[in-house]
Design an enzyme around this catalytic site. Structure first.
Site, PDB file in Angstrom:
ATOM      1  N   GLY A 311       0.827  -1.202   0.000  1.00 45.65           N
ATOM      2  CA  GLY A 311       0.000   0.000   0.000  1.00 45.65           C
ATOM      3  C   GLY A 311       0.862   1.251   0.000  1.00 45.65           C
ATOM      4  O   GLY A 311       1.944   1.298  -0.588  1.00 45.65           O
ATOM      5  N   SER A 312       0.419   2.277   0.715  1.00 44.77           N
ATOM      6  CA  SER A 312       1.016   3.609   0.586  1.00 44.77           C
ATOM      7  C   SER A 312       2.424   3.746   1.156  1.00 44.77           C
ATOM      8  O   SER A 312       3.107   4.731   0.865  1.00 44.77           O
ATOM      9  CB  SER A 312       0.099   4.650   1.236  1.00 44.77           C
ATOM     10  OG  SER A 312      -1.106   4.763   0.503  1.00 44.77           O
ATOM     11  N   THR A 313       2.887   2.787   1.988  1.00 45.55           N
ATOM     12  CA  THR A 313       4.291   2.868   2.400  1.00 45.55           C
ATOM     13  C   THR A 313       5.209   2.734   1.186  1.00 45.55           C
ATOM     14  O   THR A 313       6.347   3.219   1.200  1.00 45.55           O
ATOM     15  CB  THR A 313       4.636   1.781   3.431  1.00 45.55           C
ATOM     16  OG1 THR A 313       4.162   0.514   2.956  1.00 45.55           O
ATOM     17  CG2 THR A 313       4.011   2.086   4.788  1.00 45.55           C
TER      18      THR A 313
END
Length: 583
Positions: A311-313
């Site tokens: 995801g956004s990491t």
């Protein structure tokens, strides 16, 4: 002519007799020579062979090397235990032997009798017997019963770091974790006990015993800090309970050199009884394959064995690739209406109404999907893929633990516009938590890809013969300028953006949140995570918290960032004190 015949016969027989006698003399001389050769020149060899025919050998286990944390606390040790064996030919009272062994060892008469009555050189009854029980059996002084002391692995902290340390089998060999990776150093060399017996197999008391003493294994010193591991474990258990999550992982490492201070995967298991499943499992109702499958899952280290969509990491990687390639700068401006069209697909931003006008730093603080899709499109599939290779994402990290999983990524020829878009914000591929930690470390530490590891050095039990391990480092993963910019951007994410719940008063923290949906889509299961590091301008510690399938609120910024915040609130002052005391 007829008259000379008898004389000829006499001469013939005389010559034949002489020949036979000569041949016999030759054979006798040969036998005597052979006998002299064997008795004089080969006497030592055949004496040894004769002795071996009447020697009985028993093995003595070597003390396995200890596993010791960075502060000298013993995480894996040895307990003295006993192996109980019987020698049939030496037993004088079979019924007494059976009765004593059944009583002291808690074994069935059928089991013991079968082994006591077996004609063999030596028959093992039970190993890993408590020393107190072994001493009690020895006190009976039973003929034919042998009580040999050896060692059993013992873990003072039970489940602490179970999926990292690993455990050993009945033969004292490593099964999983560090125990198996560093087997060659830890195992030592077994010794032997030699006893001389007569033709009936009865020990000759006058001959005594010959012992070849075992050589203990080397101690393994690791980078794990038991205090940090313990606190991270408590925090993970607390989070799993309050969020009713399936599991929680916390990874803490030094981004400058790859040393891992803690690796937690709860639920853990008890290293002193590694084959015991949780109470909620009815082991008796399981088949052998089902039982083994559950054990394998219980032992599985999620930080290295399992992949997930980050995801956004992963936007840390997209941002670094964008800056490195010149596809974006910190001052580039964008407009987010709440979605972006990619071919015929409408990909939404997590903020339905959109973020409006924003520069790249603000877009990262907002974790804006449309902006990162735009950056990914600017980079392009082939160049983006080349950055995956440059960053090391397509290689394993080389961590010193078994079973590391590799990245599951599209082949470059299969990355179309939609795949490129989803990759840009961390979906449609899978990596391990350790891979994310190492890649992020290289982006924030100045561009050096370090090798994550626990092993620091090995040494004899007295500290001598020390050998320090070294690990590969790859330079120039990103430029120093890109690394400095990324540290600044990620500090803003925590200071004023979506990662503000990871902020720690008095410290400069950088980080990135993530919320990803597990496969299959629409399952309603999510993974909340947060990657944080400190101090933001010169990272010395990096941590990742991953919460699998939390119930209720599942956003990384709301439930994972606070986990890392609490972790840092406790360990940053501790690390400062430790560094102060060591200087």
């Amino acid at each position: 002519m007829v008259e000379n015949t008898p004389h000829l016969h006499k001469t013939y027989h005389r010559n034949k007799t002489v020949t036979v006698m000569f041949l016999c003399a030759l054979v006798f001389a040969g036998l005597m020579g052979r006998l002299v050769y064997l008795m004089v020149f080969q006497s030592e060899y055949y004496t040894m062979k004769a002795k071996e025919l009447h020697e009985r050998e028993r093995s003595i286990k070597a003390a396995r090397g200890r596993i010791i944390d960075i502060n000298g606390k013993i995480l894996a040790d040895n307990k003295t235990v006993c192996t109980i064996s019987v020698i049939h030919s030496q037993i004088t009272d079979q019924e007494e032997v059976i009765a004593v062994l059944c009583k002291e060892l808690g074994l069935s008469e059928e089991y013991v009798r079968k082994r006591v009555e077996k004609y063999s050189s030596i028959e093992k009854i039970k190993s890993n017997v408590d020393k107190s029980i072994g001493d009690a059996i020895r006190a009976y002084d039973l003929d034919g019963v042998k009580v040999d002391e050896d060692y059993k692995r013992y873990y003072p902290y039970d489940s602490l770091g179970s999926k990292v340390l690993g455990f050993t089998g009945g033969d004292n060999q490593g099964i999983i974790g560090l125990e198996v990776i560093y087997e060659e150093y830890l195992q030592g060399e077994a010794g032997t006990i030699l006893t001389v017996t007569d033709a009936k197999g009865v020990e000759v008391a006058e001959a005594g015993e010959e012992r070849v003493e075992p050589i203990a294994g080397k101690d393994l010193y690791i980078s794990m800090d038991m205090n940090i591991q313990s606190y991270a474990t408590q925090l993970a258990l607390q989070t799993m309970e309050t969020k009713e999550a399936d599991s929680v992982s916390i990874l803490v490492m030094n981004p400058q050199n790859g040393e891992i201070l803690a690796m937690v995967n709860v639920p853990e298991f008890n290293l002193n009884s590694p084959y015991t499943l949780p109470d909620t499992v009815d082991s008796d109702a399981l088949g052998e394959d089902e039982l083994q499958d559950l054990l394998n899952r219980m032992w599985r280290n999620g930080c290295i064995n399992d992949t997930y969509e980050p995801g956004s990491t992963f936007k840390i990687v997209t941002a670094a690739a964008g800056l490195e390639s010149g596809s974006v700068t910190t001052t580039d401006t964008f407009s987010c209406p709440g979605y972006i069209m990619v071919e015929d697909r409408r990909i939404r931003c997590h903020k339905v109404g959109g973020h409006g006008a924003e520069d790249f730093v603000q877009a990262t603080m907002n974790s804006c999907n449309p902006v990162f899709i735009t950056v990914g499109t600017r980079i392009g599939a082939e160049r983006f893929y080349s950055y995956f290779q440059q960053f090391g994402l397509l290689d394993k990290t080389g961590i010193d633990l078994p079973g590391e999983a590799g990245t599951i990524m599209h082949n470059v020829e299969n990355i179309g516009p939609v795949e490129l878009a989803t990759i840009s914000f961390g979906q449609s591929f899978q990596i391990t938590p350790i891979q994310l930690a190492v890649t992020a470390s290289s982006i924030i530490n100045g561009g050096r890809r370090v090798t994550p590891h626990f092993g620091v050095r090995v040494a004899d039990s007295d500290g001598s013969n020390s050998q320090t391990f070294s690990y590969p480092v790859r330079e120039n993963v990103v430029s120093g300028e890109t690394s400095e910019t990324m540290r600044y951007i990620l500090e803003q994410v925590v200071a004023e953006g979506g990662g503000k719940n990871g902020a720690v008063e008095g410290y400069r923290i950088g980080g990135k949140t993530a919320t990803s949906q597990t496969l299959p889509r629409g399952s309603g299961k999510y993974i909340a995570s947060f990657l944080g590091f400190a101090p933001a301008d010169d990272p010395q510690i990096l941590a990742i918290a991953i919460i699998n399938n939390p119930q209720g609120t599942y956003y990384g910024g709301q439930i994972a960032a606070p986990v890392v915040r609490q972790l840092f609130e406790n360990i940053l002052p501790y690390l400062e004190e430790m560094n102060y005391n060591n200087t």
